[in-house]
Design an enzyme around this catalytic site. Structure first.
Site, PDB file in Angstrom:
ATOM      1  CE  LYS A   1      -6.062  -1.763  32.461  1.00 40.58           C
ATOM      2  NZ  LYS A   1      -6.316  -1.843  31.177  1.00 40.58           N
TER       3      LYS A   1
ATOM      4  CD  GLU B   1      -6.955   5.478  29.584  1.00 41.56           C
ATOM      5  OE1 GLU B   1      -6.176   6.408  29.254  1.00 41.56           O
ATOM      6  OE2 GLU B   1      -6.875   4.419  29.287  1.00 41.56           O
TER       7      GLU B   1
ATOM      8  CB  SER C   1      -6.193  -9.180  33.672  1.00 44.29           C
ATOM      9  OG  SER C   1      -7.649  -8.983  34.152  1.00 44.29           O
TER      10      SER C   1
HETATM   11  C1  LIG Z   1      -7.906  -6.067  35.917  1.00 45.61           C
HETATM   12  C2  LIG Z   1      -8.438  -5.610  34.595  1.00 45.61           C
HETATM   13  N1  LIG Z   1      -8.517  -6.488  33.670  1.00 45.61           N
HETATM   14  C3  LIG Z   1      -8.747  -6.227  32.500  1.00 45.61           C
HETATM   15  C4  LIG Z   1      -9.113  -4.744  32.123  1.00 45.61           C
HETATM   16  C5  LIG Z   1      -9.499  -4.534  30.636  1.00 45.61           C
HETATM   17  O1  LIG Z   1      -8.490  -3.786  30.030  1.00 45.61           O
HETATM   18  P1  LIG Z   1      -7.556  -4.642  28.678  1.00 45.61           P
HETATM   19  O2  LIG Z   1      -8.660  -5.190  27.977  1.00 45.61           O
HETATM   20  O3  LIG Z   1      -6.935  -3.694  28.271  1.00 45.61           O
HETATM   21  O4  LIG Z   1      -6.867  -5.754  29.442  1.00 45.61           O
HETATM   22  C6  LIG Z   1      -8.948  -3.882  33.068  1.00 45.61           C
HETATM   23  C7  LIG Z   1      -9.100  -2.645  32.857  1.00 45.61           C
HETATM   24  O5  LIG Z   1      -9.302  -1.452  33.678  1.00 45.61           O
HETATM   25  C8  LIG Z   1      -8.536  -4.281  34.405  1.00 45.61           C
HETATM   26  O6  LIG Z   1      -8.311  -3.612  35.490  1.00 45.61           O
END
Ligand SMILES: Cc1ncc(COP(=O)(O)O)c(C=O)c1O
Lengths: 257, 394
Positions: free
Chosen positions: B85, B107, B374
């Site tokens: 993020k 948000e 992620s």
């Molecule tokens: C660690 C992590 N991965 C994935 C996501 C999902 O978001 P996005 O699909 O935009 O990557 C989030 C959302 O809060 C997250 O905190």
């Protein structure tokens, strides 16, 4: 002359908003008929949406109540058809794009025409996206109402040039809801509209008291009141009719003063 | 058709009050994205503050255990604040500052985007307010306190389903209330144009790095990329650089919750239909009257009834595939990666790991999978413990 134009031609308009199905569609039907009798010149009927992003807490809660009561777009059309057997009061549907899109834009407009709807107001469809609705509105004789707001600035003239029915002038920033103070640049917004097009301008968002309504009516062609009406419905539920009628009468008087 | 389209998807379906703000944002973005000074400043921040580049780690034990394709982890969990993020947030807050905004709002679902926004706001001296659904402030309590430590004000959202979708609603409402001095830092590749494009651009550094790293380490392109999908930003961040490379499969993992045959999931591609919501045309979980469905996932970050418009288009074009992963599978993968590789993934990312566990054994040993890790899982430890029936206090 179409019905909306005619309404505004007859004098300053008072336009109440209610959420269809709050607390039930039977009450909605009665509310429409009795508000019309009490002097409402045009009635805005909200199709409840699960996520009304342009709405403050009062109308959000009304949408939630209506949906919990099982209100659907089809049932609302059926209610409007019943209203139309006895009343010709101009009616505008207010809802978000998703309920229209998912229902089918063309089917929505066909059914609107059959039910006797005069206009639609879709707050999450700005000028840039209106081409998705407009051809169907035109085809079925439904007017697509444009909104302008205190942030519209240079957009006012662009929007006004293509506006139909009336221009919905949003008085203040933010979502719907009763306010103590109404923004004072509405007068200027209306002036800019009229420079481009001779079209009625109705002011909405935040208006609650007869004093506020009278003040707006000095320069606007109509006054739209949502949250204040919905609050009465919320307070009295199925017994709201006389209270709403009394309020509408007072407001109409203030607007025509 | 209006601006910001990916095929038929995208657009700008927002109230008139916000139109000048998004137009202004679009203009500023176009002005700054190729501006040498802006790019240098952002790149400096990404490296010296965010910790980029993130590692591309060969998960040897996992590879051996699954006995199929070679598995690489793109370690976005090692970024400052613990997820991808921050890539987007540093870009947007820097841009907001250049635009003369003094306040940012956002948000958050899992709290990761909120924490990243609060962090960047602290760094760049901006006021910050975060909106988070009540269900999420409960299950991600640690992140709430973390945001407050960083100087942000956290609003608990009690409307609707009290999750990510409602947090977005409330942040949009707040933006219409106070648009002049405030920038809305949207956390994924969703919302009205220019957000889907801008957020994707800021996140695409993931894929650019990954491509360079895999070419250095393996001398060839991967065969598949796997990432979890909430709004879709970490997935698109990884995918974007590879879209033209037709030999690379792009696989997004959605939250299957308790199963896509139940009504307790957030698998938009599997169960949704085309709609228009939160400023965009895309796929949404909804009923036949267009009422947005209450969705469910163990993962707050994937608990969203929509998906970014660029994914919707890649799906229709057949360029990307989307699969659903259940809570059970994700929790199992959460524990698996922790024990096997000593890496505790975010429960969101664990959805991607879970799918890799199924995919890798079906592939040849010379083949390569890159999975986007992620985020890190510290924030989820207490919730996973509860899932396993262990009551621990945070
Ligand atoms: C660690 C992590 N991965 C994935 C996501 C999902 O978001 P996005 O699909 O935009 O990557 C989030 C959302 O809060 C997250 O905190």
């Amino acid at each position: 002359m179409n019905k909306i134009k005619q309404t505004f031609a007859e004098g300053k308009a008072f336009v109440p908003f209610i959420t269809a199905g709050d607390p039930s569609l039977e009450i909605t039907e009665q509310l429409v008929l009795q508000m019309a009798e009490a002097g409402a010149d045009l009635i805005e009927l909200g199709i409840p949406f699960s996520d009304p992003v342009a709405e403050g807490t009062v109308i959000q809660a009304a949408d939630a109540r209506a949906l919990a009561a099982g209100t659907t777009t089809d049932k609302i059309f059926a209610t409007i058809q019943r209203v139309r057997r006895v009343s010709q009061v101009p009616l505008a549907l207010m809802t978000y794009m998703n309920p229209i899109f998912t229902y089918g834009i063309e089917k929505f407009m066909v059914n609107s025409r059959e039910a006797g709807i005069d206009a639609v107001i879709v707050p999450d469809v700005p000028f840039e996206e209106k081409e998705e609705l407009l051809p169907f509105c035109t085809k079925y004789g439904i007017e697509l109402i444009s909104m302008i707001t205190p942030t519209s600035k240079q957009r006012i003239k662009i929007i006004a040039a293509e506006a139909q029915g009336f221009v919905y002038c949003v008085s203040s920033l933010g979502v719907t809801g009763v306010r103590q103070e109404i923004g004072n640049n509405v007068r200027e917004m209306i002036r800019l509209v009229k420079e481009v097009k001779d079209i009625p301008c109705a002011v909405g968002f935040g208006i609650n008291t007869p004093e506020q309504a009278a003040e707006m009516a000095e320069f606007a062609d109509g006054v739209i009141v949502g949250s204040a009406v919905v609050r009465i419905v919320e307070q009295y539920g199925a017994d709201c009719l006389p209270h709403v009628v009394e309020y509408v009468r007072k407001m109409k008087e203030a607007v025509r003063r | 058709m209006s601006k910001g389209r990916f095929g038929i998807y995208g657009g700008q379906y927002i109230p008139e009050t916000l139109m000048n703000a998004v137009t202004e944002l679009e203009e500023a973005y176009h002005r700054f994205k190729d501006d040498r000074e802006f790019k240098a400043e952002l790149s400096e921040l990404q490296q010296n503050y965010g910790g980029r580049p993130s590692l591309l780690y060969y998960a040897e034990k996992m590879t051996k255990d699954l006995d199929g394709a070679k598995i690489y982890l793109k370690r976005e969990d090692l970024n400052h604040t613990g997820s991808h993020k921050i890539n987007n947030v540093l870009g947007q807050v820097l841009l907001a500052k250049r635009m003369g905004k003094t306040r940012v709002i956002a948000e958050t679902g899992a709290g990761q985007h909120g924490v990243a926004t609060a962090t960047a706001a602290a760094l760049m001296g901006m006021e910050c307010e975060i909106y988070m659904g009540k269900e999420d402030t409960d299950r991600q309590a640690l992140n709430v306190y973390r945001m407050e430590l960083l100087g942000a004000k956290v609003h608990t959202v009690t409307s609707g389903t009290q999750t990510l979708k409602d947090a977005v609603n409330e942040t949009m409402r707040e933006w219409t209330r106070r648009v002049r001095d405030t920038h809305y830092v949207l956390g994924s590749i969703m919302g009205p144009h220019p957000f889907p494009t801008m957020v994707r651009d800021f996140q695409s550094i993931i894929g650019r790095e990954a491509k360079q790293q895999i070419l250095e380490q393996e001398g060839r392109l991967p065969d598949a990329l796997v990432a979890c999908v909430g709004g879709g930003s970490n997935a698109m961040g990884l995918f974007y650089e590879f879209i033209e490379d037709q030999s690379v499969r792009l696989i997004g993992c959605e939250a299957g919750g308790q199963g896509i045959d139940t009504d307790k999931n957030a698998a938009t591609m599997a169960t949704g239909t085309v709609g228009i919501f939160h400023g965009m045309k895309s796929y949404f979980c909804q009923d036949r009257y267009g009422q947005i469905a209450p969705v469910y996932s163990i993962s707050a970050g994937l608990d969203y009834p929509g998906i970014g418009p660029e994914h919707a288009n890649l799906n229709d074009l057949g360029r990307a595939e989307y699969v659903a992963v259940t809570d059970d599978e994700a929790v199992e993968a959460f524990e698996y990666l922790s024990r096997l590789e000593g890496i505790i993934p975010a429960i969101e990312s664990a959805h991607a790991v879970a799918y890799v566990k199924k995919l890798a054994p079906s592939m040849a040993k010379e083949q390569i999978i890159i999975v986007n890790l992620s985020g890190r899982g510290d924030k989820d430890v207490a919730a996973i413990a509860r899932y396993r029936g262990v009551e621990i206090y945070e």
